[in-house]
Every structure is written in C-alpha cells, then in structure tokens.
Design an enzyme around this catalytic site. Sequence first.
Site, mmCIF file in Angstrom:
data_model
loop_
_atom_site.group_PDB
_atom_site.id
_atom_site.type_symbol
_atom_site.label_atom_id
_atom_site.label_comp_id
_atom_site.label_asym_id
_atom_site.label_seq_id
_atom_site.Cartn_x
_atom_site.Cartn_y
_atom_site.Cartn_z
ATOM 1 C CE LYS A 197 -4.340 -1.566 1.698
ATOM 2 N NZ LYS A 197 -5.506 -1.557 2.628
ATOM 3 C CE LYS A 254 -5.849 -7.824 -1.154
ATOM 4 N NZ LYS A 254 -6.896 -7.507 -0.249
ATOM 5 C CE LYS A 286 -13.204 -3.132 1.569
ATOM 6 N NZ LYS A 286 -12.024 -3.186 2.355
HETATM 7 N N1 AQP Z 1 -9.295 -10.621 -2.971
HETATM 8 C C1 AQP Z 1 -9.757 -11.439 -1.729
HETATM 9 N N2 AQP Z 1 -10.091 -12.538 -1.516
HETATM 10 C C2 AQP Z 1 -10.329 -13.202 -0.562
HETATM 11 N N3 AQP Z 1 -10.594 -12.438 0.749
HETATM 12 C C3 AQP Z 1 -10.314 -11.049 0.693
HETATM 13 N N4 AQP Z 1 -10.191 -10.238 1.575
HETATM 14 C C4 AQP Z 1 -10.123 -9.221 0.950
HETATM 15 N N5 AQP Z 1 -9.642 -9.424 -0.329
HETATM 16 C C5 AQP Z 1 -9.800 -10.749 -0.570
HETATM 17 C C6 AQP Z 1 -10.673 -10.343 2.853
HETATM 18 O O1 AQP Z 1 -11.696 -9.482 3.200
HETATM 19 C C7 AQP Z 1 -11.768 -9.013 4.553
HETATM 20 C C8 AQP Z 1 -11.770 -7.664 4.656
HETATM 21 O O2 AQP Z 1 -10.977 -7.010 3.901
HETATM 22 P P1 AQP Z 1 -10.672 -5.289 4.598
HETATM 23 O O3 AQP Z 1 -11.424 -4.501 4.334
HETATM 24 O O4 AQP Z 1 -10.125 -5.318 5.799
HETATM 25 O O5 AQP Z 1 -9.235 -5.026 3.778
HETATM 26 P P2 AQP Z 1 -8.199 -5.804 2.835
HETATM 27 O O6 AQP Z 1 -7.795 -7.042 3.180
HETATM 28 O O7 AQP Z 1 -7.037 -4.686 2.294
HETATM 29 O O8 AQP Z 1 -9.142 -5.904 1.555
HETATM 30 P P3 AQP Z 1 -9.211 -5.034 0.263
HETATM 31 O O9 AQP Z 1 -10.430 -5.242 -0.407
HETATM 32 O O10 AQP Z 1 -7.979 -5.166 -0.247
HETATM 33 O O11 AQP Z 1 -9.421 -3.412 0.749
HETATM 34 P P4 AQP Z 1 -8.487 -2.287 0.466
HETATM 35 O O12 AQP Z 1 -8.184 -2.133 -0.860
HETATM 36 O O13 AQP Z 1 -9.205 -1.115 1.147
HETATM 37 O O14 AQP Z 1 -7.229 -2.488 1.554
HETATM 38 C C9 AQP Z 1 -10.463 -9.471 5.184
HETATM 39 O O15 AQP Z 1 -10.737 -10.874 5.902
HETATM 40 C C10 AQP Z 1 -9.634 -9.808 3.854
HETATM 41 O O16 AQP Z 1 -8.628 -10.854 4.157
#
Ligand code: AQP
Length: 327
Positions: free
Chosen positions: A112, A194, A197
């Site tokens: 990030k 992966k 968001k």
């Molecule tokens: N691609 C993915 N596949 C499976 N699980 C996923 N998670 C996130 N992306 C995937 C799981 O979703 C939960 C919530 O995630 P988060 O909001 O805490 O942040 P993150 O892990 O950083 O998810 P994002 O979507 O990539 O968000 P941003 O871009 O905002 O950082 C967690 O249990 C995560 O493992």
Amino acid sequence: MKKRVFSGVQPSGDLHIGNYLGAIKRWVALQEEYDNIFCVVDLHAITTPQDPKILKQKIREVAALYLASGIDPQKSKVFVQSHVLAHTELAWILNCFLPVGWMMRMTQFKEKSAKQRQQVSTGLLDYPALMAADILLYQTDLVPVGEDQKQHVELTRDVAQRFNSLYGETFKLPAALIAKEGARIMGLDDPTKKMSKSETATGHAIYLLDSPDEIKTKIAHATTDSGQEIKFDLQKPGIYNLLEIYQLFTGVDRHEIESAFAGKGYGELKSAVAEAIIEGLRPLQQKYTELMADPAYLESLLAQGADQVRPLAEKTVQEVKNKIGLG
Ligand code: AQP
C-alpha cells in the site's frame, strides 16, 4: 463455552466478491458454532485518505451488507469500531510493545505504501497495532480472514505473547481461520493480483451491489489464459479464478464442475459464472435495499452492538493498564 470469533471489513470502498467469499460468507457459516463479534473497522479505513461524507455512508453500507449477507444480530454482535474507544486506547499501548521493524516487514504496508508514495501516513504503518487491539480486546480465539490478513494475525499473536511474557497471562492467543477455498479471489483484469477495494481499474472487481448487466459485462471481459481446457489448474490463473468463484457461489464440487465443463468453451464458462454470481447475490441485494430504507433500525442495531461489546473491551483495557502501571 463457545469459542469467540472476531473479524471486520474496512469501509474503504465498495465491497467486492473477494471480501464476501473470503470473509463475510464464511462468518455467516460459522455463526451457529461460535460466539461472534463482527466490526465495521472504520478507524482502519482512515489509514488511507477518505472523503468524510462517503466514509460515513460506507460505514452504514458495510454494516447493512453484513446483515444482508446473513449475519443475524441475535446471534452475532455487530458494531462500528470507532464507537468503542477501547480500540484506540489498546492500540496505543500495543504500539509501545511493537518494534518498528515488525511493522516495516508487513507485506500489506509495503504494497500500500508503494502505491501512494507521497502520502503514506503513520497510521498505515501502524494498522497492524490497531488490528491486534481489535482482536485482543475480546480475548478472541479465531479470526476468519482472507489470506492477505494472515500475517497481521501472526503479528497479533507475537505482540500478545510478548506482553504475556512480560506481565503474565493477559491476552488469549488468537489463530487465523483461513478457508482452503476462496481465501484469495483474484482481480478479473489481472488474475495474478488479489481483488481489492482500492484497485480502481475498470473490470477489476465484481462489487456486491453490481447489477446483473454489470456482472455479465465484467465476467465477459475477464482475462483468461491461452488454451481451451477448463480445469482447476493454478498454471492458468484466469480460468482457476473463474472456476473458484463458480464453485463458491454454487457449492458444486470441483470434480463435478470440471466434468460439467469438459469440452465446452470459455464463453460458456463465463456465462455460467456470471449467472451463478447474479443468483448468489440476488437475495443479498434485496435484503440490503430493505435495510438501507430504514436507517433508524440500522443505527439502533449498531448502537446495541457497541453497547454489548464495550464492557468486554473495557475489562481488557483496564487489566492491561493495571499491569503496566497506568492511571
Ligand atoms: N481478494 C480477496 N480474496 C479473499 N478475501 C479477501 N479479503 C480482501 N480481499 C480478498 C478479505 O476481506 C476481509 C476484509 O478486508 P479489509 O476490508 O479488511 O481489507 P483488505 O484485506 O485490505 O481488503 P481489500 O478489499 O483489498 O481492501 P483495501 O483495498 O481497502 O485494502 C479480510 O478478511 C480480507 O482478508
């Protein structure tokens, strides 16, 4: 006594099927077996820049999506992180037991911070301290998360162990609960990365509130691999990702899926995947619309959830403060 589960999602954008299949859908499945606490982790969201009006709206949206996915407030406690001050209080204290070197090694921080070079906040580096506080406050046994959060749960155990060895048994050591399937749903535009968001490329993710037409278009444009065979083969990440999404939405076993698509083309696979997602999300989207039409009800549930968890969190903080000589 049931084991305790804690997990959360950041309201940092639109939730996608990776968040759903890797986390929320599994929370629903675990709901009967465990004592559950599910949090909208808004303090985590501000580790990257957020528009205040949008953030406020997203917090409610994420809470409504938990409930629309099947989280039952009679069985699980649902609340917003910033409504319980103990999260920031314990995060600060844990900061003082977390070596900077541990934080610098976190893969998510490296990824990030590389993306937003000019504006890396201390909060982004410190994200795992807050996550450790979230988990340790509730003497959590299990943390159901996607693969990307495994390292943060390990760091949570490390800091808990360090604190326990200095001050005596204080925190329960939690374990990550990572599914064999769905723990890492990949981007449709690039199946080597992966689904996320914060990735804004067109066609990267299917969002939980996408319309049937949007879902069809995105799946139709999903990157596939050379060749024709439709198999769960990790050497073909595009097809593997589509098959895994299909499997998780339909519940059909992998061998049956491979037999059903034997001799068929990628076009047919894509139509079937799009249909499975549309049908899988339909009830969730209907329930979500109903919930968002009654904001007072949602607010009251969130206030009730915060009231339920606050005493648990405050008890842990008080014990920690006593042990380290604060106050
Ligand atoms: N691609 C993915 N596949 C499976 N699980 C996923 N998670 C996130 N992306 C995937 C799981 O979703 C939960 C919530 O995630 P988060 O909001 O805490 O942040 P993150 O892990 O950083 O998810 P994002 O979507 O990539 O968000 P941003 O871009 O905002 O950082 C967690 O249990 C995560 O493992």
